[in-house]
Scaffold this active site. Structure first.
Site, mmCIF file in Angstrom:
data_model
loop_
_atom_site.group_PDB
_atom_site.id
_atom_site.type_symbol
_atom_site.label_atom_id
_atom_site.label_comp_id
_atom_site.label_asym_id
_atom_site.label_seq_id
_atom_site.Cartn_x
_atom_site.Cartn_y
_atom_site.Cartn_z
ATOM 1 C CG ASP A 151 29.517 30.864 -5.702
ATOM 2 O OD1 ASP A 151 30.554 30.220 -5.812
ATOM 3 O OD2 ASP A 151 28.693 30.696 -4.777
ATOM 4 C CD GLU A 204 31.026 27.005 -8.281
ATOM 5 O OE1 GLU A 204 31.561 26.061 -7.688
ATOM 6 O OE2 GLU A 204 29.983 27.544 -7.862
HETATM 7 C C1 GLC Z 1 30.819 27.751 -4.659
HETATM 8 C C2 GLC Z 1 32.176 28.058 -4.093
HETATM 9 C C3 GLC Z 1 32.354 27.327 -2.804
HETATM 10 C C4 GLC Z 1 31.256 27.722 -1.851
HETATM 11 C C5 GLC Z 1 29.887 27.545 -2.480
HETATM 12 C C6 GLC Z 1 28.839 28.221 -1.679
HETATM 13 O O1 GLC Z 1 30.685 26.420 -4.997
HETATM 14 O O2 GLC Z 1 33.177 27.726 -5.014
HETATM 15 O O3 GLC Z 1 33.605 27.563 -2.236
HETATM 16 O O4 GLC Z 1 31.346 26.947 -0.682
HETATM 17 O O5 GLC Z 1 29.827 28.124 -3.765
HETATM 18 O O6 GLC Z 1 28.951 29.613 -1.824
#
Ligand code: GLC
Length: 651
Positions: free
Chosen positions: A284, A326
């Protein structure tokens, strides 16, 4: 120089390894460690070589790798070996994914396990189960504020439930994807609690400051992620009497990776979950991993070094496990999360294709493919052994992450065009059937993003309310068109739970604790199983979506040209409403497939003769592989109904 140093350090480390590790027979482990150590050493040294504790930390790193290898189940070690041999296994067209919240889909992990046949019915064989680790009630950012990285959230089950689910997933030849939230922890995590209680060791896990001097300097350049609900990037902790960096929500404390202990903790956690049967780890918010004053604190070189190091370490202990990046950042930056100057991925093998996602929504709003074509042309091509996650919706908002230059090249003014797109999807534009909401509106920069479910954004919610059969047909067709692109584009298509049965916005999210001020909950549904049951009832709305997606998925899996080998070529067309590309079958070029879709709500035509030859396309005996319809006569233009698409083969 590095080579010799790394060699002698490895020897030292091997001598000093804990006796309980030394006495193990770890044949594959030592071979892989030998093969990867030079890279691991070089990266670890670049990041932490200046520190006095460099050597003991390097020893801890190797011990972590060895211990997790000792705990890796035999069944997973066999999978590692098979994947090492068939190293491009994940580029195949046979993978189709879905992302879901386990409690939204089936209450809990046990319930999810009992529903695995649903995915098989649809053809989905890769499951991304969104955060399932312990997090506070309320302030949890949908599970992305983890309070214990080694414990399953008791509200959805236990570690043994997860192990049994993972086993069942494996037996069905499906893949399990889970999140490891690397960038931050919840303020209720034990490390944060100890930091708060004054332990220096744990304060060093975070970015903690006595006064506003450093926070102010950081904030000169740091953007705000949640400007409405969490403005600024630092939070005052009254107990600790210090400021702590919180780039996301004020309860999400950013981890400090300039401390090697943090890296080793997270490595251990990733390998722990790999050993529970996770095939792919979604990392993430990777763009944020390294913070530097005077920068955006995104996409820093060290963030890439950390990911390379994480990958090389994983290659030693669990080489069959892949990483998803991500990184919702500009196209030229996203591509770097595969690894720069490489042929095969050296950071993450898979990355979210947020650019294509946003471009597809642009095509929906404008009803043409001008910016879509432009944006995709500007997207650098990926590495050979790497692939995209292609998606339409996910649990997050839609950010308009395409390039201003591309907007201009498509003939629009960037500012006005972005405003139009947001207005189109959030009800401010009179002619739009979309029902979305503005998210993350930043009055300082004028930016805004969009929340809303796929069905509501394409107009299905409004059409159902008006009981308008034509509009319902169009919305369904648009849902299918969008899926037809992500299923054929090259990469792993990632469906979003509920979209397969046309789930519309959930307006009751604000009744639940901690959700009211985050409208992303509007599109994080609780599956209505009575509605889902209608998927087998001919003629029902659910049937019309589910059954056709099911067919599309089955057809995709049978088309090798849809595997992801940089084998896509855009086809420029005169008619701006049509979007077309060729997918070449590298083994059998005559089995190539031409994808053409109509983004307009009215009928469009295409003159195939005017296209000229394309690869091996002769336009003889063309057949739409999706519907099975054959076309014999190409003298007449080909007609597209509103939002119709074809997957043409000229076999
Ligand atoms: C990522 C997740 C999102 C979250 C962010 C902070 O972007 O997909 O949902 O708010 O991380 O953890």
């Amino acid at each position: 120089m590095y080579e010799q140093l790394s060699h002698s350090l490895l020897n030292e480390i091997l001598n000093e390894l804990n006796p309980d590790i030394k006495k193990q027979q770890l044949r594959h482990f030592y071979t892989r460690l030998g093969a990867n150590f030079y890279a691991i050493y070089t990266l670890f040294h670049q990041l932490y070589g200046h520190r006095e504790d460099f050597k003991p930390q390097a020893l801890r790193l190797v011990e972590t790798l060895a211990r997790q290898y000792m705990h890796r189940p035999e069944a997973l070690k066999l999978i590692d070996i098979a994947r090492e041999k068939d190293y491009n296994w994940f580029l195949s067209q046979e993978w189709v994914g879905m992302a879901l919240y386990s409690d939204g889909f089936a209450d809990n992990l046990k319930g999810l396990k009992s529903k695995l046949s649903y995915f098989q019915e649809l053809g989905v064989n890769l499951l991304h189960i969104m955060p399932l680790l312990r997090c506070p009630i309320g302030a949890s950012d949908g599970g992305y504020a983890v309070s214990d990285f080694r414990e399953v959230d008791p509200r959805i089950g236990s570690l043994s439930d997860l192990q049994s689910l993972a086993k069942s997933i494996r037996e069905r030849e499906m893949l399990l994807v889970m999140d490891v939230v690397m960038n931050h922890t919840s303020n209720e995590h034990a490390w944060a609690e100890k930091a708060r209680a004054g332990e220096r060791r744990y304060q060093d896990y975070y970015y903690v400051f006595d006064n506003r001097e450093m926070p102010d300097r950081f904030e000169e350049t740091l953007p705000e992620i949640f400007p409405e609900t969490a403005p600024g990037n630092f939070t005052w902790d009254a107990v600790m009497g210090k400021w702590v960096m919180t780039v996301f929500n004020n309860y999400q404390w950013d981890l400090n990776y300039s401390n090697p202990a943090v890296f080793i903790e997270m490595l251990d956690i990733i390998l722990f979950w790999a050993n529970q049967g996770t095939d792919i780890v979604r990392l993430d918010a990777v763009a944020f991993l390294w913070k530097k004053v005077g920068t955006l604190c995104q996409n820093e070189r060290e963030a890439h070094l950390l990911l390379q190091l994480m990958k090389d370490c994983c290659q030693v202990t669990a080489p069959g496990v892949l990483f998803i990046a991500e990184a919702i950042v500009a196209p030229v930056e996203v591509i770097k999360y595969f690894g720069e100057d490489a042929v095969i991925a050296k950071e993450c093998e898979i990355a979210y294709n947020a650019t294509t996602m946003a471009l597809l929504w642009d095509a929906v709003a404008t009803k043409n493919a001008k910016l879509l074509n432009q944006g995709i042309q500007s997207l650098p091509s990926k590495l050979d052994r790497a692939t995209w996650l292609n998606y339409l919706r996910c649990h997050d908002d839609i950010g308009l992450g395409f390039d201003d230059m591309d907007i201009q090249r498509a003939g629009y003014d960037p500012k006005q065009h972005r405003r139009f797109i947001v207005d189109y999807f959030t009800g401010a534009y009179a002619d739009s059937p979309a029902r979305g909401m503005k998210f993350g509106q930043n009055n300082k920069t004028g930016d805004a993003r969009i929340s809303g479910s796929l069905a509501s954004l394409v107009g299905l919610e409004m059409a159902l309310e008006r009981k308008d059969p034509d509009e319902i047909d169009k919305a369904i067709q648009l849902i299918l068109l969008l899926h037809s692109i992500i299923l054929s584009f090259g990469g792993i298509p990632l469906l979003y739970y509920g979209d397969e049965i046309g789930t519309t916005n959930n307006y009751r999210y604000f009744e639940e604790e901690g959700k009211a001020d985050d409208n992303r909950w509007i599109h994080r549904p609780k599956i209505d199983w009575k509605k889902a049951a209608l998927r087998t009832q001919h003629g029902s709305l659910e049937y019309r979506i589910f059954d056709r997606l099911k067919k599309m998925i089955a057809v995709r899996k049978s088309i090798p040209a849809f595997a992801d080998y940089n084998n896509r070529e855009l086809i420029p067309l005169e008619n701006p409403h049509l979007f077309a590309f060729l997918r070449t079958d590298l083994q059998q070029p005559s089995h190539s497939v031409m994808v053409v879709g109509n983004f307009d709500a009215s009928t469009q035509e295409l003159d195939l003769c005017a296209l000229g030859t394309r690869g091996h396309f002769q336009y003889k005996g063309m057949k739409d592989l999706y519907s099975g319809t054959s076309f014999a006569n190409f003298k007449d233009p080909l007609v597209f109904d509103p939002y119709q698409f074809y997957w043409f083969s000229d076999q």
